[in-house]
Design a protein around this motif. Structure first.
Motif, PDB file in Angstrom:
ATOM      1  N   ARG A  87      -1.373  -7.509  -9.816  1.00  0.00           N
ATOM      2  CA  ARG A  87      -1.142  -6.448 -10.798  1.00  0.00           C
ATOM      3  C   ARG A  87      -0.052  -5.490 -10.327  1.00  0.00           C
ATOM      4  O   ARG A  87       0.536  -4.766 -11.136  1.00  0.00           O
ATOM      5  CB  ARG A  87      -2.439  -5.674 -11.061  1.00  0.00           C
ATOM      6  N   GLN A  88       0.191  -5.487  -9.023  1.00  0.00           N
ATOM      7  CA  GLN A  88       1.224  -4.608  -8.469  1.00  0.00           C
ATOM      8  C   GLN A  88       2.509  -5.360  -8.203  1.00  0.00           C
ATOM      9  O   GLN A  88       3.607  -4.839  -8.416  1.00  0.00           O
ATOM     10  CB  GLN A  88       0.732  -3.974  -7.165  1.00  0.00           C
ATOM     11  N   ARG A 126       0.842  -1.199   0.000  1.00  0.00           N
ATOM     12  CA  ARG A 126       0.000   0.000   0.000  1.00  0.00           C
ATOM     13  C   ARG A 126       0.878   1.250   0.000  1.00  0.00           C
ATOM     14  O   ARG A 126       0.619   2.211  -0.736  1.00  0.00           O
ATOM     15  CB  ARG A 126      -0.922  -0.025   1.220  1.00  0.00           C
ATOM     16  N   ARG A 175       2.410   1.734  -3.450  1.00  0.00           N
ATOM     17  CA  ARG A 175       1.449   2.246  -4.427  1.00  0.00           C
ATOM     18  C   ARG A 175       1.204   3.736  -4.224  1.00  0.00           C
ATOM     19  O   ARG A 175       1.131   4.505  -5.193  1.00  0.00           O
ATOM     20  CB  ARG A 175       0.136   1.478  -4.297  1.00  0.00           C
ATOM     21  N   ASN A 233      -1.547  -7.732  -4.384  1.00  0.00           N
ATOM     22  CA  ASN A 233      -2.242  -7.588  -5.663  1.00  0.00           C
ATOM     23  C   ASN A 233      -1.297  -8.033  -6.787  1.00  0.00           C
ATOM     24  O   ASN A 233      -0.239  -7.445  -6.973  1.00  0.00           O
ATOM     25  CB  ASN A 233      -2.645  -6.129  -5.855  1.00  0.00           C
TER      26      ASN A 233
END
Length: 258
Positions: A59-60, A24, A27, A57
């Motif tokens: 995608r991350q 987090r 990001r 995630n």
């Protein structure tokens, strides 16, 4: 004493929460993170990577595990096919083996000549300094395991049909080159253990304990990553909830349990 599964999962849970918080933070701040996992065959790279990314995630947080280079890639600058997988803002890239193939398996198995290996050992610190100078957070882990454990794990792969795909002809040939891999590793560490991109060796003779050690070290070497998650409103739907219905095609039958 090897760490038991129940105790391992209990110890892993708070680390996983911290990893989610780290993602987090990455990001939100846009930081770019690269983690390299290297080690002998069966050292436990795949399990360590799964432990890191399990709740993140996809995608991350992406895993990069490249196969042998194509004919075209063989003609490219050596680092080129790895550079295209480097992270964008907020991404976390986990390399399941990396450009260090050249200093390990390629050197020992004769896929690269002495001049190519020497050039790599000279260029790798320069390449990595360019990455860290550009702001990428680079972590390099070598997962250590002794020959007895390696043999046991190779035999397990041979005997388990669910793991046999992990046992390649190169793995079998490499069994006879244990000392050569040790010499190649020491030369690699000597040339590429730098202030801006140091190596960290983690004992993976007990793989569960090794995963915990690696994750704790990774988290401890990052700056304060605590970011409170943004609040999400989740209003109640009331008592008028409806069961989903299918008019055109019905779901297939449930898997038989009895």
């Amino acid at each position: 004493m090897a760490l038991k599964g129940k105790e391992y999962r209990k110890l892993l849970e708070p680390l996983t929460e911290e990893l989610v918080g780290m993602a987090r933070w990455a990001r939100i701040t846009g930081v770019r993170i690269v983690v390299i996992f290297e080690g002998r065959d069966t050292a436990g790279k795949g399990g360590a990577i799964r432990a890191v990314r399990d709740k993140l995630n996809p995608r991350q947080c992406r895993t990069v595990a490249l196969s042998k280079p194509s004919d075209d890639e063989m003609t490219q600058w050596y680092f080129q096919r790895y550079a295209v997988h480097l992270p964008s803002a907020g991404e976390i890239i986990l390399f399941d083996r990396s450009w260090y193939n050249r200093a390990g398996v390629e050197k020992v198995m004769g896929y690269a000549n002495d001049d190519q290996v020497d050039a790599f050992l000279e260029q790798a610190p320069v390449f990595e300094k360019q990455l860290t100078d550009d702001g990428i957070l680079l972590f390099k882990y070598w997962l250590t395991t002794d020959q007895e454990n390696q043999e046991e794990r190779l035999r397990e792969r041979l005997d388990d049909p669910l793991k046999r795909w992990k046992l390649s002809p190169v793995d079998l040939a490499a069994r006879e080159q244990y000392d050569a891999y040790t010499q190649a590793r020491e030369a690699m560490l000597k040339a590429t253990h730098t202030d801006n991109a140091p190596w960290t060796l983690v004992d993976f003779n007990d793989q569960k304990r090794g995963r915990l050690t690696l994750i704790r070290d990774l988290l401890d070497r990052l700056p304060d990553t605590h970011v409170e998650p943004a609040p999400i409103e989740f209003p109640e739907m009331g008592d008028d909830l409806k069961a989903e219905s299918y008019a055109v095609i019905e779901p297939i039958k449930d898997y038989p349990i009895d």
